[in-house]
Design a protein around this motif. Structure first.
Motif, short mmCIF file in Angstrom:
data_model
loop_
_atom_site.label_atom_id
_atom_site.label_comp_id
_atom_site.label_asym_id
_atom_site.label_seq_id
_atom_site.Cartn_x
_atom_site.Cartn_y
_atom_site.Cartn_z
N LEU A 186 28.43 19.58 46.34
CA LEU A 186 28.34 19.98 44.73
C LEU A 186 28.21 21.34 44.56
O LEU A 186 28.89 21.93 43.57
N LEU A 187 27.02 21.81 45.25
CA LEU A 187 26.99 23.35 45.06
C LEU A 187 28.10 24.10 45.55
O LEU A 187 28.46 25.24 44.79
N ALA A 188 28.71 23.86 46.50
CA ALA A 188 30.01 24.45 47.00
C ALA A 188 31.18 24.39 46.05
O ALA A 188 31.76 25.32 45.60
N PHE A 189 31.35 23.09 45.22
CA PHE A 189 32.26 22.79 44.33
C PHE A 189 32.02 23.78 43.13
O PHE A 189 32.83 24.47 42.53
N ARG A 192 32.99 27.46 43.75
CA ARG A 192 34.38 27.64 43.75
C ARG A 192 34.57 27.67 42.20
O ARG A 192 35.71 28.74 41.84
N ARG A 193 34.31 26.90 41.25
CA ARG A 193 34.71 26.69 40.08
C ARG A 193 34.26 27.93 39.41
O ARG A 193 35.06 28.68 38.37
N ALA A 194 33.11 28.39 39.77
CA ALA A 194 32.45 29.59 39.04
C ALA A 194 33.38 30.85 39.42
O ALA A 194 33.86 31.69 38.47
N GLY A 195 33.83 31.11 40.68
CA GLY A 195 34.75 32.07 41.17
C GLY A 195 35.97 32.03 40.28
O GLY A 195 36.50 33.06 39.80
N ARG A 196 36.70 30.91 40.14
CA ARG A 196 37.79 30.69 39.77
C ARG A 196 37.71 31.12 38.05
O ARG A 196 38.63 31.76 37.38
N THR A 197 36.68 30.73 37.54
CA THR A 197 36.45 30.82 36.24
C THR A 197 36.15 32.45 35.77
O THR A 197 36.72 33.00 34.86
N ALA A 198 35.57 33.02 37.08
CA ALA A 198 35.48 34.57 36.67
C ALA A 198 36.74 35.32 36.59
O ALA A 198 36.92 36.27 35.84
N ILE A 199 37.63 34.76 37.77
CA ILE A 199 38.78 35.53 37.71
C ILE A 199 39.60 35.19 36.64
O ILE A 199 40.59 36.17 36.12
N ALA A 200 39.53 34.13 36.04
CA ALA A 200 40.36 33.81 34.94
C ALA A 200 40.06 34.54 33.63
O ALA A 200 40.69 34.98 32.87
N MET A 201 38.66 34.80 33.52
CA MET A 201 38.05 35.42 32.30
C MET A 201 38.50 36.80 32.58
O MET A 201 38.99 37.69 31.50
N GLU A 202 38.43 37.32 33.80
CA GLU A 202 38.88 38.75 33.94
C GLU A 202 40.27 39.05 33.65
O GLU A 202 40.75 40.15 33.03
N ALA A 203 41.08 38.29 34.19
CA ALA A 203 42.55 38.19 33.85
C ALA A 203 42.86 38.18 32.73
O ALA A 203 44.16 38.79 32.02
N ARG A 204 42.18 37.52 31.59
CA ARG A 204 42.45 37.56 30.15
C ARG A 204 41.79 38.64 29.33
O ARG A 204 41.78 38.68 28.23
N GLY A 205 41.23 39.76 30.10
CA GLY A 205 41.21 40.78 29.59
C GLY A 205 39.48 40.86 28.92
O GLY A 205 39.38 41.46 27.96
N LEU A 206 38.66 39.95 29.20
CA LEU A 206 37.32 39.82 28.64
C LEU A 206 36.48 41.04 28.89
O LEU A 206 35.84 41.10 30.07
#
Length: 245
Positions: A186-189, A192-206
């Motif tokens: 669950l920690l690994a999951f 992974r979700r945190a990394g994807r969320t950070a990339i998504a937030m950065e891609a949206r110009g946050l």
């Protein structure tokens, strides 16, 4: 009805009641701080009384620790003993323990009142609009609220897969060994979700300097004024109980 109130208004009212519950050392006032939010939840929010009783169990256990410490070990502050000596209950130690027990339950009931009547998404949007909560913090809270149910679903899938591999049905309540074995996956999951969320937030110009439009943010209205006024009047009436009885 209570869900239509601005979360900031409810938060301010709950902080006011919590402060009063911490400052007023009287069992009648603490009992009133329990009954008033409970009646509001049952009558106005249609909350099940059984649900309230179940949610109060941890706070009752926490308050029971204060009660047993006060009665059995006589570990209480001088202020508690002084105020307890003026109470109608038999011994100062028992009186102080009862008030501390009721205080823990009162704080729990006030907190539960805010939690059961407030939509977390509306609360975050209100904080971002009215109190200038940084966008990064707000969207991080949104991501965390989405992660929690996904994390529970992922844990259930892992338990079902392991039970199928072992040729047995999954246990209704996982044991300590099973829970411990789920920590690393669950920690690994979550990472992974945190990394994807950070990339998504950065891609949206946050960014902290870019102005952003926040949709469906709750505003303040007449209902907030009525709710705040009624809550303040009820608090004053509860404060008069120790003086009149």
């Amino acid at each position: 009805m209570l869900r239509s109130i601005n979360p900031i208004t409810k938060l301010a009212v709950c902080f006011l009641w919590l402060g009063a519950a911490m400052l007023v050392f009287d069992p009648r006032f603490q009992a009133a701080c329990i009954l008033v939010p409970a009646l509001a939840l049952v009558l106005l929010n249609r909350t099940s009384p059984l649900l309230l009783l179940a949610l109060m169990i941890p706070f009752c256990l926490f308050g029971f620790g204060f009660l047993t410490t006060s009665v059995l070990f006589r570990k209480e502050s001088e202020f508690a003993l002084q105020m307890a000596g003026e109470s109608l209950i038999a011994t100062p130690a028992f009186s102080a323990g009862i008030v501390l027990f009721l205080r823990a339950v009162a704080c729990g009931m006030i907190s539960v009142f805010f939690a059961l009547t407030t939509d977390p998404n509306r609360a975050v949007r209100s904080l971002m609009v009215s109190l200038n909560l940084p966008a990064r913090v707000g969207y991080s809270l949104f991501a965390a609220m989405q992660l929690a149910p996904d994390l529970a679903a992922e844990a259930q899938q892992m338990r079902i897969a392991r039970a199928m591999r072992a040729g047995r049905p999954p246990r209704r309540i996982p044991g300590p060994a099973e829970l411990f074995s789920l920590v690393i996956p669950l920690l690994a999951f979550a990472i992974r979700r945190a990394g994807r969320t950070a990339i998504a937030m950065e891609a949206r110009g946050l960014s902290p300097t870019t102005p952003r439009t926040i949709m469906n943010a709750p505003g303040f209205g007449q209902n907030d004024l009525v709710f705040a006024g009624a809550a303040f009047i009820l608090l004053c009436l509860c404060g008069l109980l120790p003086l009149r009885f």
